[in-house]
Scaffold this motif. Sequence first.
Motif, short mmCIF file in Angstrom:
data_model
loop_
_atom_site.label_atom_id
_atom_site.label_comp_id
_atom_site.label_asym_id
_atom_site.label_seq_id
_atom_site.Cartn_x
_atom_site.Cartn_y
_atom_site.Cartn_z
N ARG A 281 0.70 -0.98 0.01
CA ARG A 281 0.11 0.06 -0.28
C ARG A 281 0.78 1.25 0.00
NH1 ARG A 281 -2.41 0.84 4.72
NH2 ARG A 281 -0.92 -0.54 5.57
N LEU A 282 2.00 1.15 0.86
CA LEU A 282 2.86 2.40 0.79
C LEU A 282 3.55 2.99 -0.41
CD1 LEU A 282 4.10 4.61 2.63
CD2 LEU A 282 5.89 2.58 3.35
N PHE A 283 4.18 1.70 -1.06
CA PHE A 283 4.97 2.33 -2.41
C PHE A 283 3.82 2.86 -3.39
CE2 PHE A 283 6.94 0.69 -6.36
CZ PHE A 283 7.89 1.83 -6.31
N PRO A 284 2.76 2.28 -3.63
CA PRO A 284 2.01 3.08 -4.75
C PRO A 284 1.33 4.42 -3.98
CG PRO A 284 1.20 0.92 -4.55
CD PRO A 284 2.14 0.91 -3.32
N ALA A 285 1.16 4.26 -2.86
CA ALA A 285 0.81 6.00 -2.19
C ALA A 285 2.04 6.94 -2.25
CB ALA A 285 0.62 5.72 -0.67
N LEU A 286 3.38 6.53 -2.39
CA LEU A 286 4.40 7.18 -2.64
C LEU A 286 4.31 7.67 -3.93
CD1 LEU A 286 7.93 6.84 -1.47
CD2 LEU A 286 7.54 7.14 -3.84
N ILE A 287 4.22 6.98 -4.79
CA ILE A 287 4.23 7.32 -6.31
C ILE A 287 3.00 8.26 -6.58
CG2 ILE A 287 3.81 6.53 -8.75
CD1 ILE A 287 4.84 3.71 -7.80
N LYS A 288 1.79 8.19 -6.01
CA LYS A 288 0.65 9.06 -6.07
C LYS A 288 0.99 10.34 -5.70
CE LYS A 288 -2.72 5.34 -6.33
NZ LYS A 288 -4.02 4.72 -5.48
N ASP A 289 1.62 10.40 -4.51
CA ASP A 289 2.07 11.25 -3.63
C ASP A 289 2.86 12.41 -4.51
OD1 ASP A 289 2.26 13.09 -1.49
OD2 ASP A 289 4.11 12.22 -0.80
N TRP A 290 3.85 11.81 -5.04
CA TRP A 290 4.86 12.56 -5.91
C TRP A 290 4.15 13.04 -6.99
CZ3 TRP A 290 10.69 10.88 -5.91
CH2 TRP A 290 11.07 10.55 -4.53
N ASP A 324 7.65 -8.90 -4.08
CA ASP A 324 6.47 -9.41 -4.54
C ASP A 324 5.70 -8.08 -4.33
OD1 ASP A 324 4.55 -10.89 -5.53
OD2 ASP A 324 3.45 -10.80 -3.62
N ALA A 325 5.76 -7.42 -3.22
CA ALA A 325 5.11 -6.24 -2.96
C ALA A 325 5.45 -5.09 -3.97
CB ALA A 325 5.39 -5.67 -1.42
N GLN A 326 6.66 -5.14 -4.43
CA GLN A 326 7.22 -3.92 -5.38
C GLN A 326 6.23 -3.89 -6.62
OE1 GLN A 326 11.34 -4.94 -5.04
NE2 GLN A 326 11.54 -2.64 -4.53
N ARG A 327 5.85 -5.35 -6.96
CA ARG A 327 5.08 -5.57 -8.28
C ARG A 327 3.71 -4.45 -8.10
NH1 ARG A 327 2.45 -9.83 -9.57
NH2 ARG A 327 2.21 -10.89 -7.35
N GLY A 329 3.40 -1.70 -7.53
CA GLY A 329 3.40 -0.31 -8.15
C GLY A 329 3.11 -0.39 -9.76
N LEU A 330 2.99 -1.44 -10.14
CA LEU A 330 2.82 -1.60 -11.67
C LEU A 330 1.25 -1.60 -11.80
CD1 LEU A 330 5.04 -4.80 -12.58
CD2 LEU A 330 5.52 -2.26 -12.97
N ASN A 331 0.43 -1.32 -10.90
CA ASN A 331 -0.90 -1.36 -11.03
C ASN A 331 -1.23 0.19 -11.47
OD1 ASN A 331 -1.46 -3.97 -10.24
ND2 ASN A 331 -1.73 -3.34 -7.96
N LEU A 332 -0.32 0.99 -11.19
CA LEU A 332 -0.46 2.33 -11.64
C LEU A 332 0.07 2.71 -12.94
CD1 LEU A 332 0.97 4.30 -8.16
CD2 LEU A 332 -1.55 3.74 -8.92
N PRO A 333 -0.54 3.66 -13.85
CA PRO A 333 -0.25 3.87 -15.14
C PRO A 333 1.27 4.32 -15.24
CG PRO A 333 -1.80 5.67 -14.27
CD PRO A 333 -1.61 4.42 -13.36
N LYS A 334 1.72 4.50 -16.20
CA LYS A 334 3.16 4.97 -16.51
C LYS A 334 3.93 4.52 -15.35
CE LYS A 334 1.55 9.15 -19.07
NZ LYS A 334 1.68 10.57 -19.24
N SER A 335 4.11 3.28 -15.05
CA SER A 335 5.22 2.57 -14.41
C SER A 335 5.83 1.67 -14.99
CB SER A 335 4.49 2.47 -12.94
OG SER A 335 3.37 1.10 -13.38
N GLY A 336 6.99 1.27 -14.48
CA GLY A 336 7.74 0.16 -14.98
C GLY A 336 8.79 -0.24 -13.93
N MET A 337 8.96 -1.89 -13.82
CA MET A 337 10.03 -2.48 -13.00
C MET A 337 10.82 -3.07 -13.60
SD MET A 337 8.66 -5.03 -9.73
CE MET A 337 8.30 -6.45 -10.70
N VAL A 338 12.30 -2.75 -13.03
CA VAL A 338 13.45 -3.72 -13.49
C VAL A 338 13.51 -4.72 -12.84
CG1 VAL A 338 15.82 -3.66 -13.47
CG2 VAL A 338 14.61 -1.54 -14.48
N THR A 339 13.85 -5.94 -13.14
CA THR A 339 14.11 -7.07 -12.30
C THR A 339 15.51 -7.41 -12.27
OG1 THR A 339 11.81 -8.06 -12.97
CG2 THR A 339 13.47 -9.38 -12.05
N THR A 340 16.12 -7.56 -11.32
CA THR A 340 17.36 -7.64 -10.97
C THR A 340 18.00 -9.21 -10.37
OG1 THR A 340 17.64 -6.76 -8.97
CG2 THR A 340 17.97 -5.46 -11.01
N LEU A 341 17.10 -10.20 -10.38
CA LEU A 341 17.37 -11.48 -10.07
C LEU A 341 18.69 -12.52 -10.51
CD1 LEU A 341 13.78 -13.30 -9.84
CD2 LEU A 341 15.07 -12.39 -7.77
#
Length: 473
Positions: A281-290, A324-327, A329-341
């Motif tokens: 919940r917190l990470f998408p909130a941060l994106i929306k906040d900025w 997994d929680a970082q995923r 953030g992808l529910n928001l538009p104009k977002s993208g996640m780099v994977t580093t496994l």
Amino acid sequence: MNMKYVYTFLVLSFCSVFMPVSARAGEPLSVTALFSDHMVLQQKSSVNIWGKCGPGERLTVLADWGKRVSTIADAKGSWRLKLKTPVAGGPYTITIKNPDTELLIKDILIGEVWLASGQSNMDIPLKGWPPGDTILNSKKEIEMADYPHIRFFKVPFKIASTPLNTVEAIWTSMSPETAGNFSATAYFYARRLHKTLHVPIGIVQSSIGGTPAEAWTSRPMLEKFGDFNKTVNSLDRVKLDSNTPTALFNGMINPLVPYTFKGIIWYQGESNVGRAEQYKRLFPALIKDWRNSWDEELPFYYVQLAPYLYKADDQKEQSQKLRDAQRYGLNLPKSGMVTTLDIGYLKTAHPPYKQEVGDRLARFALNNDYHLKQVPSGPLYKSAKHIGNRLIVKFTSVGSGLVLSRNNPDNFEIAGKDKVFMKADIKILERKVILSNHNITDPVYARYAWSDGSTATLFNREGLPAATFTSEK
């Protein structure tokens, strides 16, 4: 009494009351340090420029690419205007003047401007933090860092209980003498954009190691969020540090608002390991906040945590949950996640392979914002369907197809309703993965790379790894 002297007294009294404060106090014309020599402005935009002067004063901004705009300061002496910028190029100059003062800003480039933020994996400089935390080929990379049209503005560490409006730093061109002091991730991101787009690149770096997401979030958003109200309601009574909720937003993000950016890159999460459910919940909130702060749906590209063997009791075998929680953030538009496994380094939380991280972040920008078509992401979990004794797992971002690593083929697990997970046998069928285990006749759940030290099993044919996931709700 002589009426002449009475009249003079009244006139002087009137003037002392109603004369503008600037004339009485002589408040100087000024701008934030973001607007200084060597800065980079976003091309083909109406960029925000702001500052202070005397209340009610008229000022004019003149750019030598042929634009002129004026405004009048408000009752507190604050002013703000929009200046249209041309296509990428330079160097240019800007003159800001009122009746008493003239400010000259020189060597301005017009190009693409990005905000780079987060904790230590964004903050670690190109020279690294040796001996424990290094950057691959650091010495050679620094020697080759001759890019006068890549420029950084590094925000100094600052915490505050209330939002600040000013920042003190300078714009610096990248050279072998300077590049080692700036974010390695952001530098490689900027270099990829610069080499591909052939335009100046500006990076505003605002990052500090060991910091949680709540420290980078505004008080109004945290009050809506609810989990940190005890702290945010007593900021004037607590000792602030870099972990204090909203303290970094106040000191290192708010002073940048509303500088005109193309978008944001972000690398953070280690300090929130152990609180994955909250982070969903917190990470998408941060994106929306900025985005709310800039009043714009800015592109937001970020990095999923790399494998690392966490040692703290409250973090051991918890980082896969944060990944997994970082995923979310992808529910928001104009977002993208780099994977580093595939580019982790289990001995440190700061993997040395920042070239690859920067390049992967740039893939999102190049594809989404600069319309240079490419596959930006590794496979992302979409759904799991139970058919007989198998689970059929579908993915998005499969590119031209799915492939398995020959070196590490067993990172998938499945479970029945009892949620006892076992290693899965894996088959790839077109754009799907088929999972089974002879001991599980009725599989319900699937998960992938579900441990601190997991590495990549599944890739798309473009060489980008799949992201950690679980199908559990």
